[in-house]
Design an enzyme around this catalytic site. Structure first.
Site, short mmCIF file in Angstrom:
data_model
loop_
_atom_site.label_atom_id
_atom_site.label_comp_id
_atom_site.label_asym_id
_atom_site.label_seq_id
_atom_site.Cartn_x
_atom_site.Cartn_y
_atom_site.Cartn_z
N LYS A 13 0.80 -1.19 -0.03
CA LYS A 13 -0.03 -0.07 -0.14
C LYS A 13 0.74 1.24 0.00
O LYS A 13 0.51 2.15 -0.77
CB LYS A 13 -0.83 -0.01 1.26
N ARG A 88 -9.52 1.98 9.55
CA ARG A 88 -9.29 0.78 9.71
C ARG A 88 -10.05 0.30 10.52
O ARG A 88 -10.41 -1.00 10.81
CB ARG A 88 -7.95 0.66 10.45
N ARG A 144 -0.74 -8.62 13.46
CA ARG A 144 -1.19 -7.61 12.63
C ARG A 144 -2.03 -7.95 11.75
O ARG A 144 -3.25 -7.31 11.19
CB ARG A 144 0.01 -6.56 11.98
P1 AMP Z 1 0.96 0.74 8.76
O1 AMP Z 1 2.49 1.54 8.53
O2 AMP Z 1 0.04 1.63 7.96
O3 AMP Z 1 1.08 -0.66 8.76
O4 AMP Z 1 0.72 1.04 10.29
C1 AMP Z 1 1.73 0.57 11.50
C2 AMP Z 1 0.93 0.56 12.83
O5 AMP Z 1 0.53 2.13 12.86
C3 AMP Z 1 -0.41 -0.30 12.99
O6 AMP Z 1 0.05 -1.57 13.03
C4 AMP Z 1 -0.98 0.43 14.10
O7 AMP Z 1 -0.48 0.25 15.14
C5 AMP Z 1 -0.73 1.91 13.66
N1 AMP Z 1 -1.86 2.51 12.88
C6 AMP Z 1 -1.58 3.15 11.62
N2 AMP Z 1 -2.91 3.30 11.00
C7 AMP Z 1 -3.70 3.12 12.05
C8 AMP Z 1 -5.17 3.48 12.06
N3 AMP Z 1 -5.91 3.95 11.04
N4 AMP Z 1 -5.72 3.14 13.24
C9 AMP Z 1 -5.03 2.74 14.24
N5 AMP Z 1 -3.82 2.18 14.36
C10 AMP Z 1 -3.25 2.84 13.33
#
Ligand code: AMP
Length: 193
Positions: A13, A88, A144
């Site tokens: 993504k 999310r 995750r």
């Molecule tokens: P990502 O880089 O998008 O995989 O996000 C890394 C981490 O940030 C996730 O595993 C969550 O702990 C946190 N995170 C990112 N976006 C969200 C969201 N929309 N709601 C809650 N936690 C988030």
């Protein structure tokens, strides 16, 4: 253009978000990147987010929603944006709807980038080696993916009901996947007009 990019961890993504946003001249807003920047600075937001991120859990909705509401009120988002990794949860969908309604705007499309779970784990492990992200360990990766399946995957059906969803196969070279996303967006906009 007001776009959402959804997909499980490891679907690519982030890379796609940057390419698509550039194509449309809109900011790519990754909630994960904003949290990581705050963790690096050890800001109050970063200190709150870190414990959840390290465990592979979502940061609480009220924290995430406030952060996104603030970011979307920045002037560079006035004419469009691409949100990568938000919403999310159902509560985040509601919050985004409220933000858009207040601004008298609406989403144009939601792109779901899909990949099979075996491939996701393989990619996340490769990224762990390359980038050393603390949440790319075996156990946290598994968590995750579970959290995504339970909390976020069901949101796709909501956006499909609204006629906004375009599903794209995330397997393949970056530029091929980017072309798939662009074609899906063109198809969506001509279907909607
Ligand atoms: P990502 O880089 O998008 O995989 O996000 C890394 C981490 O940030 C996730 O595993 C969550 O702990 C946190 N995170 C990112 N976006 C969200 C969201 N929309 N709601 C809650 N936690 C988030």
């Amino acid at each position: 253009m007001r776009l959402l990019l959804m997909g499980p961890p490891g679907a690519g993504k982030g890379t796609q978000a940057v390419a698509i946003a550039e194509r449309f001249g809109i900011p790519a807003i990754s909630t994960g990147d904003i949290f990581r920047a705050n963790v690096a600075q050890q800001s109050p937001l970063g200190r709150t987010a870190q414990q959840y991120m390290d465990a592979g859990e979502y940061v609480p909705d009220e924290v995430t929603n406030a952060m996104v509401a603030g970011r979307l009120s920045d002037p560079d988002c006035a004419d469009g944006f691409l949100l990568d990794g938000y919403p999310r949860t159902l509560q985040q969908v509601d919050e985004l709807d409220a933000i858009l309604e207040r601004g008298d705007t609406a989403l144009d499309a939601v792109v779901l980038v899909e990949a099979d779970p075996g491939e996701l784990v393989r990619r996340l492990m490769l990224r762990a080696e390359a980038q050393g992200r603390v949440d790319d360990t075996d156990e946290v990766i598994r968590r995750r993916l579970e959290v995504y399946a339970a909390e976020t995957a069901p949101l796709a059906a909501q956006y499909a009901e609204r006629g906004l969803l375009a599903t794209v196969d995330g397997l393949g070279p970056v530029d091929v996947v980017a072309e798939r996303i662009l074609s899906a967006l063109v198809a969506k906009s001509s279907a909607g007009s």
